[in-house]
Design a protein around this motif. Structure first.
Motif, PDB file in Angstrom:
ATOM      1  N   THR A   1      40.101  48.550  32.897  1.00 26.42           N
ATOM      2  CA  THR A   1      39.846  48.107  34.262  1.00 26.42           C
ATOM      3  C   THR A   1      39.413  46.647  34.234  1.00 26.42           C
ATOM      4  O   THR A   1      38.484  46.285  33.505  1.00 26.42           O
ATOM      5  CB  THR A   1      38.739  48.959  34.905  1.00 26.42           C
ATOM      6  OG1 THR A   1      39.127  50.321  34.825  1.00 26.42           O
ATOM      7  CG2 THR A   1      38.512  48.572  36.340  1.00 26.42           C
TER       8      THR A   1
ATOM      9  N   THR B   1      36.292  43.073  38.996  1.00 24.26           N
ATOM     10  CA  THR B   1      36.625  42.744  40.380  1.00 24.26           C
ATOM     11  C   THR B   1      35.906  41.464  40.785  1.00 24.26           C
ATOM     12  O   THR B   1      34.903  41.075  40.160  1.00 24.26           O
ATOM     13  CB  THR B   1      36.188  43.876  41.317  1.00 24.26           C
ATOM     14  OG1 THR B   1      34.747  43.973  41.264  1.00 24.26           O
ATOM     15  CG2 THR B   1      36.822  45.205  40.935  1.00 24.26           C
ATOM     16  N   PRO B   2      36.375  40.812  41.837  1.00 24.86           N
ATOM     17  CA  PRO B   2      35.631  39.657  42.354  1.00 24.86           C
ATOM     18  C   PRO B   2      34.179  40.005  42.693  1.00 24.86           C
ATOM     19  O   PRO B   2      33.272  39.210  42.437  1.00 24.86           O
ATOM     20  CB  PRO B   2      36.427  39.245  43.588  1.00 24.86           C
ATOM     21  CG  PRO B   2      37.840  39.649  43.252  1.00 24.86           C
ATOM     22  CD  PRO B   2      37.670  40.961  42.513  1.00 24.86           C
TER      23      PRO B   2
ATOM     24  N   GLU C   1      37.203  35.083  44.057  1.00 24.10           N
ATOM     25  CA  GLU C   1      38.617  35.418  43.954  1.00 24.10           C
ATOM     26  C   GLU C   1      38.977  35.416  42.486  1.00 24.10           C
ATOM     27  O   GLU C   1      38.633  34.479  41.764  1.00 24.10           O
ATOM     28  CB  GLU C   1      39.454  34.382  44.705  1.00 24.10           C
ATOM     29  CG  GLU C   1      40.931  34.695  44.747  1.00 24.10           C
ATOM     30  CD  GLU C   1      41.702  33.707  45.596  1.00 24.10           C
ATOM     31  OE1 GLU C   1      42.523  32.972  45.015  1.00 24.10           O
ATOM     32  OE2 GLU C   1      41.464  33.664  46.806  1.00 24.10           O
ATOM     33  N   GLU C   2      39.629  36.473  42.053  1.00 23.29           N
ATOM     34  CA  GLU C   2      39.999  36.635  40.640  1.00 23.29           C
ATOM     35  C   GLU C   2      38.776  36.396  39.760  1.00 23.29           C
ATOM     36  O   GLU C   2      37.769  37.060  39.947  1.00 23.29           O
ATOM     37  CB  GLU C   2      41.178  35.725  40.292  1.00 23.29           C
ATOM     38  CG  GLU C   2      42.432  36.084  41.086  1.00 23.29           C
ATOM     39  CD  GLU C   2      43.589  35.136  40.835  1.00 23.29           C
ATOM     40  OE1 GLU C   2      43.439  34.187  40.059  1.00 23.29           O
ATOM     41  OE2 GLU C   2      44.648  35.363  41.430  1.00 23.29           O
TER      42      GLU C   2
ATOM     43  N   HIS D   1      32.280  42.196  41.195  1.00 18.00           N
ATOM     44  CA  HIS D   1      31.542  42.265  39.926  1.00 18.00           C
ATOM     45  C   HIS D   1      31.254  40.859  39.400  1.00 18.00           C
ATOM     46  O   HIS D   1      30.156  40.586  38.902  1.00 18.00           O
ATOM     47  CB  HIS D   1      32.347  43.072  38.896  1.00 18.00           C
ATOM     48  CG  HIS D   1      31.647  43.233  37.590  1.00 18.00           C
ATOM     49  ND1 HIS D   1      30.511  43.987  37.436  1.00 18.00           N
ATOM     50  CD2 HIS D   1      31.924  42.709  36.371  1.00 18.00           C
ATOM     51  CE1 HIS D   1      30.113  43.928  36.185  1.00 18.00           C
ATOM     52  NE2 HIS D   1      30.954  43.165  35.509  1.00 18.00           N
ATOM     53  N   ASN D   2      32.224  39.963  39.522  1.00 18.93           N
ATOM     54  CA  ASN D   2      32.017  38.585  39.080  1.00 18.93           C
ATOM     55  C   ASN D   2      30.934  37.893  39.910  1.00 18.93           C
ATOM     56  O   ASN D   2      30.173  37.077  39.383  1.00 18.93           O
ATOM     57  CB  ASN D   2      33.323  37.812  39.122  1.00 18.93           C
ATOM     58  CG  ASN D   2      34.303  38.283  38.066  1.00 18.93           C
ATOM     59  OD1 ASN D   2      33.903  38.855  37.053  1.00 18.93           O
ATOM     60  ND2 ASN D   2      35.580  38.074  38.296  1.00 18.93           N
TER      61      ASN D   2
END
Length: 140
Positions: free
Chosen positions: A4, A7-8, A84-85, A10-11
């Motif tokens: 997995t 995700t943004p 984002e990303e 999580h970042n």
């Protein structure tokens, strides 16, 4: 099953935790948040401050500057965050009283890149005139 990807959201958590730890002034803990190959770029043209730093170089810079703050740290308050990303854009401000009697109250835009649960890149945009007047220019 494929791993997995972060995700943004999580970042954003990683970036927030990083700035929370940064606000403590604990240089070793700050460096623990950085990937081994991390870089930190500071905008402007101030000799000894602006430019690109490796992980070890930013550690040296932070170790030198934290002693200037009365509380031994520069608290950074996040005002807003967008992700984002692998990139997290952050609006923030700082406030600290210095031993030299000056107040350091700056505004920032950080662009933080995250990989493998670590910060891999910080791009710091701030009021470089305020940095100069607070830390470099010793005349009042």
């Amino acid at each position: 099953m494929a791993p997995t990807l972060p995700t943004p959201a999580h970042n954003k958590e990683i970036a927030q935790t990083f700035l929370d730890i940064f606000s403590t002034g604990n240089v070793n803990a700050i460096l623990d948040c950085l990937h081994e190959d991390a870089t930190w770029w500071i905008s402007g043209k101030i000799a000894g401050i602006s430019g690109t730093y490796s992980k070890s170089e930013i550690g040296e810079l932070l170790a030198g500057v934290t002693s200037a703050y009365k509380q031994g740290a520069l608290p950074v308050r996040v005002l807003g965050m967008t992700a984002e990303e692998d990139r997290v854009a952050i609006e923030a401000e700082s406030y600290a009283e210095l031993h030299n009697g000056k107040i350091f109250n700056n505004e920032y835009h950080f662009l933080i890149t995250v990989s493998d649960e670590k910060v891999t890149q910080v791009r710091e945009y701030s009021d470089t005139l305020h940095i100069y007047e607070t830390f470099v220019n010793t005349q009042d």
